[in-house]
Design a protein around this motif. Structure first.
Motif, short mmCIF file in Angstrom:
data_model
loop_
_atom_site.label_atom_id
_atom_site.label_comp_id
_atom_site.label_asym_id
_atom_site.label_seq_id
_atom_site.Cartn_x
_atom_site.Cartn_y
_atom_site.Cartn_z
N SER A 1 -8.58 65.06 -0.69
CA SER A 1 -8.71 64.66 0.72
C SER A 1 -9.54 65.67 1.50
N ALA A 2 -9.34 66.96 1.20
CA ALA A 2 -10.12 68.01 1.87
C ALA A 2 -11.60 67.90 1.53
N HIS A 3 -11.91 67.63 0.26
CA HIS A 3 -13.31 67.46 -0.14
C HIS A 3 -13.92 66.22 0.52
N SER A 4 -13.14 65.18 0.68
CA SER A 4 -13.64 63.97 1.34
C SER A 4 -14.02 64.26 2.79
N ALA A 5 -13.14 64.97 3.50
CA ALA A 5 -13.43 65.33 4.89
C ALA A 5 -14.62 66.27 4.98
N ALA A 6 -14.71 67.22 4.04
CA ALA A 6 -15.83 68.18 4.05
C ALA A 6 -17.15 67.48 3.83
N CYS A 7 -17.18 66.45 2.99
CA CYS A 7 -18.42 65.71 2.75
C CYS A 7 -18.99 65.16 4.05
N ASP A 8 -18.14 64.58 4.85
CA ASP A 8 -18.61 64.00 6.11
C ASP A 8 -19.08 65.10 7.07
N GLY B 1 -16.32 53.93 -14.84
CA GLY B 1 -17.22 55.05 -14.63
C GLY B 1 -17.15 55.66 -13.25
N ALA B 2 -16.32 55.10 -12.39
CA ALA B 2 -16.18 55.67 -11.04
C ALA B 2 -15.31 56.92 -11.09
N THR B 3 -15.83 58.01 -10.62
CA THR B 3 -15.08 59.25 -10.55
C THR B 3 -15.08 59.76 -9.12
N THR B 4 -14.18 60.68 -8.84
CA THR B 4 -14.10 61.25 -7.50
C THR B 4 -15.41 61.92 -7.11
N ALA B 5 -15.98 62.70 -8.02
CA ALA B 5 -17.22 63.43 -7.73
C ALA B 5 -18.37 62.47 -7.44
N ARG B 6 -18.49 61.39 -8.21
CA ARG B 6 -19.58 60.44 -8.01
C ARG B 6 -19.45 59.71 -6.68
N ILE B 7 -18.24 59.32 -6.34
CA ILE B 7 -18.03 58.62 -5.07
C ILE B 7 -18.38 59.53 -3.89
N LEU B 8 -17.90 60.77 -3.92
CA LEU B 8 -18.18 61.69 -2.83
C LEU B 8 -19.66 62.08 -2.79
N ASN C 1 -4.89 50.68 0.36
CA ASN C 1 -4.49 50.18 -0.96
C ASN C 1 -5.58 49.31 -1.59
N ARG C 2 -6.23 48.51 -0.76
CA ARG C 2 -7.31 47.65 -1.28
C ARG C 2 -8.49 48.50 -1.75
N ALA C 3 -8.77 49.58 -1.01
CA ALA C 3 -9.86 50.47 -1.42
C ALA C 3 -9.54 51.13 -2.75
N LYS C 4 -8.30 51.58 -2.93
CA LYS C 4 -7.88 52.19 -4.20
C LYS C 4 -7.98 51.20 -5.34
N ASN C 5 -7.48 49.98 -5.11
CA ASN C 5 -7.49 48.97 -6.18
C ASN C 5 -8.91 48.57 -6.56
N TRP C 6 -9.80 48.51 -5.56
CA TRP C 6 -11.18 48.13 -5.83
C TRP C 6 -11.87 49.18 -6.71
N ILE C 7 -11.65 50.44 -6.39
CA ILE C 7 -12.26 51.52 -7.17
C ILE C 7 -11.68 51.56 -8.58
N ALA C 8 -10.39 51.25 -8.71
CA ALA C 8 -9.74 51.29 -10.03
C ALA C 8 -10.37 50.28 -10.99
N ASN C 9 -10.99 49.23 -10.45
CA ASN C 9 -11.61 48.20 -11.30
C ASN C 9 -13.05 48.52 -11.67
N ILE C 10 -13.59 49.60 -11.14
CA ILE C 10 -14.98 49.98 -11.44
C ILE C 10 -14.99 51.02 -12.55
#
Length: 242
Positions: free
Chosen positions: A152-159, A92-99, A81-90
């Motif tokens: 979630s699948a894309h997140s795991a695939a990145c690693d 320009g943060a998008t899923t693609a950019r984070i991954l 939850n803290r990770a989600k809230n932290w990203i929500a405050n940034i």
């Protein structure tokens, strides 16, 4: 002629059947080891000693088992939850950019031999996936289950992909040393681990380009999937009203 004893191979059968039936992998492997030990006439004390010796020699496995309780405690106290809230405050943060950033960092660190710096259990599940989901939620609102699963699948695939192509650059990696030994055993001389690592660099760069391209298209896929699900729900509601 010596009679062939096939009993020790029953452990392989246990592994195949256990995985096919989707039993707990740790229990399956343990059962296979016990059955194989019994098949080769090891007494119970020798069997326990063998298990203990292999466990102590596998330091990476021991570290993994120590990490799991720590991650579980952090998750219980709201790490996701803290990770989600932290990203929500940034902004320009998008899923693609984070991954994409994670992929570059993960592949680079793997190339330097820092394989345990991140991973599925210690990074992807408690941090990366919640951050990617938080960025998507911040843009699109509450996400359907299909979209959450896709992110979630894309997140795991990145690693997985970053480590797979990055680790071969590190010349002290086990697979590189195995390839070097295999080539020398078969009479192929003049190839050193450094050569293998250098030739792995173009492959890693190509994998980086391909996966960053896939991630660049991820935002459009998320938007299209959400629009498709909304349209399906709208059609169902119209039919029910009719």
């Amino acid at each position: 002629m010596t009679e062939l004893n096939l009993l020790p191979l029953t452990g392989i059968l246990v592994v195949v059947v256990g995985f096919a039936l989707r039993f707990n992998p740790l229990l399956v492997v343990t059962a296979a080891g016990l059955i194989t030990g019994w098949a080769v006439d090891l007494n119970f004390s020798e069997l326990l000693a063998t298990f203990g010796e292999k466990f102590m020699n596998s330091r990476q496995l021991a570290s993994f088992l120590l990490i799991l309780p720590v991650i579980a405690i952090l998750e219980r106290y709201g790490l996701q939850n803290r990770a989600k809230n932290w990203i929500a405050n940034i902004k320009g943060a998008t899923t693609a950019r984070i991954l994409s950033v994670y992929f570059v960092v993960r592949e680079s660190s793997a190339a330097l031999g820092l394989l345990s710096l991140a991973g599925q259990a210690q990074t992807v599940r408690p941090l990366l996936a919640p951050m990617a989901l938080g960025a998507a939620t911040n843009i699109h609102g509450e996400l359907p289950k299909e979209v959450k699963d896709m992110i979630s699948a894309h997140s795991a695939a990145c690693d997985n992909i970053a480590v797979f192509f990055g680790e071969d650059i590190f010349i002290a990696f086990g697979a590189v040393l195995l390839m070097d030994a295999f080539l020398k055993e078969n009479g192929i001389q003049g190839i050193e681990p450094l050569h293998i690592g250098l030739w792995a660099i173009p492959t890693a760069i190509f994998a980086l380009i391909v996966h960053l391209f896939r991630l660049a298209r991820l935002e459009a896929k998320i938007c299209n999937k959400i629009a498709e699900i909304k349209q399906q729900n709208k059609s169902v509601s119209t039919e029910e009203l009719a």
